[in-house]
Scaffold this motif. Structure first.
Motif, PDB file in Angstrom:
ATOM      1  N   THR A 224       7.073   7.215  -5.222  1.00  0.00           N
ATOM      2  CA  THR A 224       6.676   8.323  -6.105  1.00  0.00           C
ATOM      3  C   THR A 224       7.025   9.661  -5.451  1.00  0.00           C
ATOM      4  O   THR A 224       7.584  10.553  -6.102  1.00  0.00           O
ATOM      5  N   GLY A 225       6.713   9.786  -4.158  1.00  0.00           N
ATOM      6  CA  GLY A 225       7.041  11.022  -3.438  1.00  0.00           C
ATOM      7  C   GLY A 225       8.529  11.281  -3.406  1.00  0.00           C
ATOM      8  O   GLY A 225       8.983  12.413  -3.614  1.00  0.00           O
ATOM      9  N   TRP A 226       9.316  10.219  -3.144  1.00  0.00           N
ATOM     10  CA  TRP A 226      10.780  10.354  -3.113  1.00  0.00           C
ATOM     11  C   TRP A 226      11.325  10.786  -4.473  1.00  0.00           C
ATOM     12  O   TRP A 226      12.200  11.641  -4.568  1.00  0.00           O
TER      13      TRP A 226
ATOM     14  N   LEU B 214       0.818  -1.208   0.000  1.00  0.00           N
ATOM     15  CA  LEU B 214       0.000   0.000   0.000  1.00  0.00           C
ATOM     16  C   LEU B 214       0.859   1.267   0.000  1.00  0.00           C
ATOM     17  O   LEU B 214       0.607   2.205  -0.752  1.00  0.00           O
ATOM     18  N   LEU B 215       1.901   1.278   0.838  1.00  0.00           N
ATOM     19  CA  LEU B 215       2.683   2.500   1.041  1.00  0.00           C
ATOM     20  C   LEU B 215       3.863   2.661   0.091  1.00  0.00           C
ATOM     21  O   LEU B 215       4.274   3.786  -0.188  1.00  0.00           O
TER      22      LEU B 215
ATOM     23  N   SER C 135      13.213  14.213  -5.189  1.00  0.00           N
ATOM     24  CA  SER C 135      14.593  14.186  -5.698  1.00  0.00           C
ATOM     25  C   SER C 135      14.741  15.050  -6.947  1.00  0.00           C
ATOM     26  O   SER C 135      15.712  15.797  -7.077  1.00  0.00           O
ATOM     27  N   VAL C 136      13.774  14.949  -7.863  1.00  0.00           N
ATOM     28  CA  VAL C 136      13.818  15.771  -9.084  1.00  0.00           C
ATOM     29  C   VAL C 136      13.700  17.250  -8.713  1.00  0.00           C
ATOM     30  O   VAL C 136      14.422  18.096  -9.240  1.00  0.00           O
ATOM     31  N   PHE C 137      12.771  17.553  -7.788  1.00  0.00           N
ATOM     32  CA  PHE C 137      12.582  18.932  -7.327  1.00  0.00           C
ATOM     33  C   PHE C 137      13.875  19.481  -6.737  1.00  0.00           C
ATOM     34  O   PHE C 137      14.313  20.586  -7.065  1.00  0.00           O
ATOM     35  N   GLN C 138      14.522  18.690  -5.847  1.00  0.00           N
ATOM     36  CA  GLN C 138      15.776  19.108  -5.213  1.00  0.00           C
ATOM     37  C   GLN C 138      16.875  19.332  -6.244  1.00  0.00           C
ATOM     38  O   GLN C 138      17.635  20.294  -6.164  1.00  0.00           O
ATOM     39  N   TRP C 139      16.967  18.415  -7.206  1.00  0.00           N
ATOM     40  CA  TRP C 139      18.004  18.521  -8.234  1.00  0.00           C
ATOM     41  C   TRP C 139      17.816  19.792  -9.054  1.00  0.00           C
ATOM     42  O   TRP C 139      18.767  20.534  -9.296  1.00  0.00           O
ATOM     43  N   LEU C 140      16.569  20.044  -9.474  1.00  0.00           N
ATOM     44  CA  LEU C 140      16.295  21.256 -10.251  1.00  0.00           C
ATOM     45  C   LEU C 140      16.549  22.505  -9.414  1.00  0.00           C
ATOM     46  O   LEU C 140      17.112  23.490  -9.894  1.00  0.00           O
ATOM     47  N   ASP C 141      16.113  22.477  -8.162  1.00  0.00           N
ATOM     48  CA  ASP C 141      16.246  23.637  -7.288  1.00  0.00           C
ATOM     49  C   ASP C 141      17.705  23.979  -7.034  1.00  0.00           C
ATOM     50  O   ASP C 141      18.073  25.141  -6.923  1.00  0.00           O
ATOM     51  N   ASN C 142      18.558  22.940  -6.950  1.00  0.00           N
ATOM     52  CA  ASN C 142      19.984  23.172  -6.689  1.00  0.00           C
ATOM     53  C   ASN C 142      20.758  23.632  -7.919  1.00  0.00           C
ATOM     54  O   ASN C 142      21.918  24.008  -7.794  1.00  0.00           O
TER      55      ASN C 142
END
Length: 198
Positions: A28-30, A21-22, A34-41
């Motif tokens: 998906t959240g991770w 279930l989890l 990770s993509v968000f962090q990579w782009l932000d950095n």
């Protein structure tokens, strides 16, 4: 003793149900994080306010990147800019060494989302045995340059990977999947056949 075994089996079953279930939610959240962090950095912006340390605003780098990409897309639609980009594109395609990397990345990105989208014809293809099929996509129907007039090129994605294989097969070994969308076919192939096809 049987009750203890039964209780242990039930707890293990509940644990596995919890994992099933989890896991998709957390993975998906991770991945999104990770993509968000990579782009932000890529553009680490820090501001210094009076009498305070540098302040990091998370997400500002992503917003700037999205704005730059959108503005670039808008500006590229102007005639003069499109001619300039076309010249630059031609220059990169002719530069030794650079043309290999640039050509590969350009072809790959256009195959998925550009004007030359290639993964739009899902098919079933029989490669190894007549009655065993794999899900693939016709990427080229004209193979004259290979002296294969009766063949088409079929890309077959690997399950649980972004890689795949290319096969040149006779048209007779390919069945069109007109009733299946390219997205569903790709999901089905990459998921190892466990994704639902609508």
């Amino acid at each position: 003793m049987k009750k203890v075994n039964s209780l242990g089996a039930r707890i293990f079953q509940y644990f596995m149900q919890g994992v099933l279930l989890l896991a998709p939610v957390f993975i998906t959240g991770w991945f999104i994080y990770s993509v968000f962090q990579w782009l932000d950095n890529l553009i680490p912006l820090k501001f210094k306010l009076q009498g305070k340390e540098n302040i990091y605003l998370p997400g500002l780098g992503v917003v700037i990147i999205l704005i730059v990409i959108t503005v670039a897309g808008y500006v590229s639609s102007f005639f003069l800019i499109s001619k300039l980009l076309s010249f630059f594109d031609h220059l990169l395609e002719k530069t030794p060494g650079v043309k290999i990397i640039y050509g590969f990345v350009k072809d790959f990105s256009e195959a998925f989302g550009g004007k030359k989208r290639k993964f739009t014809k899902p098919v079933l293809v029989s490669i190894y045995q007549d009655d065993v099929y794999q899900v693939g996509f016709i990427t080229n129907e004209d193979l004259k340059e290979f002296d294969l007039l009766e063949h088409v090129s079929v890309y077959i994605p690997n399950s649980y990977a972004v890689a795949g294989n290319l096969f040149l097969v006779k048209r007779a070994r390919v069945k069109a999947l007109d009733h299946v969308s390219p997205t569903d076919a790709m999901k089905f192939a990459i998921s190892g056949g466990v994704a639902d096809v609508e």
